[in-house]
Design a protein around this motif. Sequence first.
Motif, PDB file in Angstrom:
ATOM      1  N   ALA A   1     -14.271 -85.557 -49.488  1.00  0.00           N
ATOM      2  CA  ALA A   1     -13.299 -84.490 -49.728  1.00  0.00           C
ATOM      3  C   ALA A   1     -12.234 -84.988 -50.694  1.00  0.00           C
ATOM      4  O   ALA A   1     -11.673 -86.073 -50.493  1.00  0.00           O
ATOM      5  CB  ALA A   1     -12.646 -84.043 -48.416  1.00  0.00           C
ATOM      6  N   CYS A   2     -11.983 -84.220 -51.746  1.00  0.00           N
ATOM      7  CA  CYS A   2     -11.015 -84.646 -52.754  1.00  0.00           C
ATOM      8  C   CYS A   2      -9.611 -84.672 -52.165  1.00  0.00           C
ATOM      9  O   CYS A   2      -9.135 -83.673 -51.613  1.00  0.00           O
ATOM     10  CB  CYS A   2     -11.065 -83.711 -53.960  1.00  0.00           C
ATOM     11  N   GLY A   3      -8.969 -85.819 -52.295  1.00  0.00           N
ATOM     12  CA  GLY A   3      -7.620 -85.998 -51.786  1.00  0.00           C
ATOM     13  C   GLY A   3      -6.576 -85.707 -52.846  1.00  0.00           C
ATOM     14  O   GLY A   3      -6.871 -85.146 -53.899  1.00  0.00           O
ATOM     15  N   PRO A   4      -5.329 -86.119 -52.609  1.00  0.00           N
ATOM     16  CA  PRO A   4      -4.222 -85.722 -53.469  1.00  0.00           C
ATOM     17  C   PRO A   4      -4.099 -86.575 -54.729  1.00  0.00           C
ATOM     18  O   PRO A   4      -4.577 -87.711 -54.786  1.00  0.00           O
ATOM     19  CB  PRO A   4      -2.999 -85.950 -52.578  1.00  0.00           C
ATOM     20  N   THR A   5      -3.473 -86.004 -55.728  1.00  0.00           N
ATOM     21  CA  THR A   5      -2.962 -86.756 -56.870  1.00  0.00           C
ATOM     22  C   THR A   5      -1.507 -87.072 -56.551  1.00  0.00           C
ATOM     23  O   THR A   5      -0.695 -86.161 -56.379  1.00  0.00           O
ATOM     24  CB  THR A   5      -3.066 -85.940 -58.168  1.00  0.00           C
ATOM     25  N   VAL A   6      -1.173 -88.346 -56.453  1.00  0.00           N
ATOM     26  CA  VAL A   6       0.097 -88.742 -55.847  1.00  0.00           C
ATOM     27  C   VAL A   6       1.229 -88.813 -56.885  1.00  0.00           C
ATOM     28  O   VAL A   6       1.754 -89.886 -57.175  1.00  0.00           O
ATOM     29  CB  VAL A   6      -0.048 -90.075 -55.078  1.00  0.00           C
ATOM     30  N   TYR A   7       1.614 -87.648 -57.386  1.00  0.00           N
ATOM     31  CA  TYR A   7       2.765 -87.600 -58.287  1.00  0.00           C
ATOM     32  C   TYR A   7       3.987 -87.002 -57.591  1.00  0.00           C
ATOM     33  O   TYR A   7       5.005 -86.731 -58.222  1.00  0.00           O
ATOM     34  CB  TYR A   7       2.431 -86.819 -59.566  1.00  0.00           C
ATOM     35  N   GLY A   8       3.884 -86.805 -56.265  1.00  0.00           N
ATOM     36  CA  GLY A   8       4.995 -86.311 -55.468  1.00  0.00           C
ATOM     37  C   GLY A   8       4.544 -86.195 -54.019  1.00  0.00           C
ATOM     38  O   GLY A   8       3.357 -86.361 -53.707  1.00  0.00           O
ATOM     39  N   ARG A   9       5.469 -85.927 -53.116  1.00  0.00           N
ATOM     40  CA  ARG A   9       5.117 -85.731 -51.709  1.00  0.00           C
ATOM     41  C   ARG A   9       4.208 -84.519 -51.591  1.00  0.00           C
ATOM     42  O   ARG A   9       4.351 -83.536 -52.312  1.00  0.00           O
ATOM     43  CB  ARG A   9       6.383 -85.511 -50.866  1.00  0.00           C
ATOM     44  N   ILE A  10       3.252 -84.578 -50.672  1.00  0.00           N
ATOM     45  CA  ILE A  10       2.316 -83.468 -50.555  1.00  0.00           C
ATOM     46  C   ILE A  10       2.964 -82.308 -49.805  1.00  0.00           C
ATOM     47  O   ILE A  10       3.848 -82.489 -48.962  1.00  0.00           O
ATOM     48  CB  ILE A  10       1.004 -83.886 -49.875  1.00  0.00           C
ATOM     49  N   HIS A  11       2.517 -81.106 -50.136  1.00  0.00           N
ATOM     50  CA  HIS A  11       3.002 -79.911 -49.445  1.00  0.00           C
ATOM     51  C   HIS A  11       1.989 -79.478 -48.392  1.00  0.00           C
ATOM     52  O   HIS A  11       0.890 -80.046 -48.278  1.00  0.00           O
ATOM     53  CB  HIS A  11       3.321 -78.796 -50.441  1.00  0.00           C
ATOM     54  N   ILE A  12       2.327 -78.457 -47.638  1.00  0.00           N
ATOM     55  CA  ILE A  12       1.482 -78.054 -46.520  1.00  0.00           C
ATOM     56  C   ILE A  12       0.133 -77.546 -47.010  1.00  0.00           C
ATOM     57  O   ILE A  12      -0.887 -77.678 -46.324  1.00  0.00           O
ATOM     58  CB  ILE A  12       2.214 -77.014 -45.637  1.00  0.00           C
ATOM     59  N   GLY A  13       0.078 -77.017 -48.230  1.00  0.00           N
ATOM     60  CA  GLY A  13      -1.197 -76.592 -48.790  1.00  0.00           C
ATOM     61  C   GLY A  13      -2.126 -77.758 -49.056  1.00  0.00           C
ATOM     62  O   GLY A  13      -3.339 -77.684 -48.822  1.00  0.00           O
TER      63      GLY A  13
END
Length: 304
Positions: free
Chosen positions: A29-41
Amino acid sequence: MAPIRIQDTLSGKTRELHANRRGQVGIYACGPTVYGRIHIGNARPYVVFTLLKRFLEHEGLDAKLVMNVTDINDKIYEAAKEAGEPSDRYAEEQTAAYIADTDALGLERPDAEPLASETIAEIVSLIQSLIDSGHAYQANGDVYFRVRSFEGYGKLSNRDPAEMDQGEEAGTAALKEDALDFALWKGHKEGEDTSWPSPWGDGRPGWHIECSAMSEKELGPDFAIHGGGIDLVFPHHENEIAQTEAARGEPLAEIWMHNGLVQIDEEKMSKSVGNIFQLSEAIERYGGQTVVAYLISGHYRQPL
């Protein structure tokens, strides 16, 4: 055990889930691109695929969940500059924040969380395979994938390739053989403080090739489920299919599984739009269990 069937975005049908020849059900599963804190989406796929793994194990299957972290990306360079930090240190800080925020949901961690920055050798090798087979070409310090060399391009998103826009950065059109082509490797540019060596010069990988290499490294080419948000169908997952199948000659995954997005006023929640509700804020206000319950309160394929 009764067969488990999952809606497959590629075929448009429900398909029976199978373990691979090693008896394992691999999930990427594709995870986040960490250029900021993640949001609920951003947290919805984390919850959906973590609980999917738990369900499959409950049904007696050997499931392995891989969820990557994209820690090399143009947006990270930009955010690090604004923060006045080196981009590698900024990415490390944001990765740590992501892990802390998702830990607070009270769910187990994925079995593997590969970093793009730790998969450079595999990325370079995969790109070289595409060059050797004629599916990719070098242009100055960049390398591009020849989209028209892959006959099945567009089969996931059901789009006409002639009408597709890769959304590549400005100034690359003159380097491409075709506007459809997308970057596999981006040569080092002025103002970028982090780069990696390659046969084509210093630079960094494109976004799409990172996930192809990380999924293959962790699960091999024959895994069961490739997942992520529905917004990733094009161009990200379409390009992953093209480059992996062109290089390896076999399907990237058996089933493509996509979750619906979290919306505000019927608009996708995203950092670029600015309509975000950070996961850390939601957990602080309502608690991790409540946030998890909200994120699974509707069918996973539908928007919330």
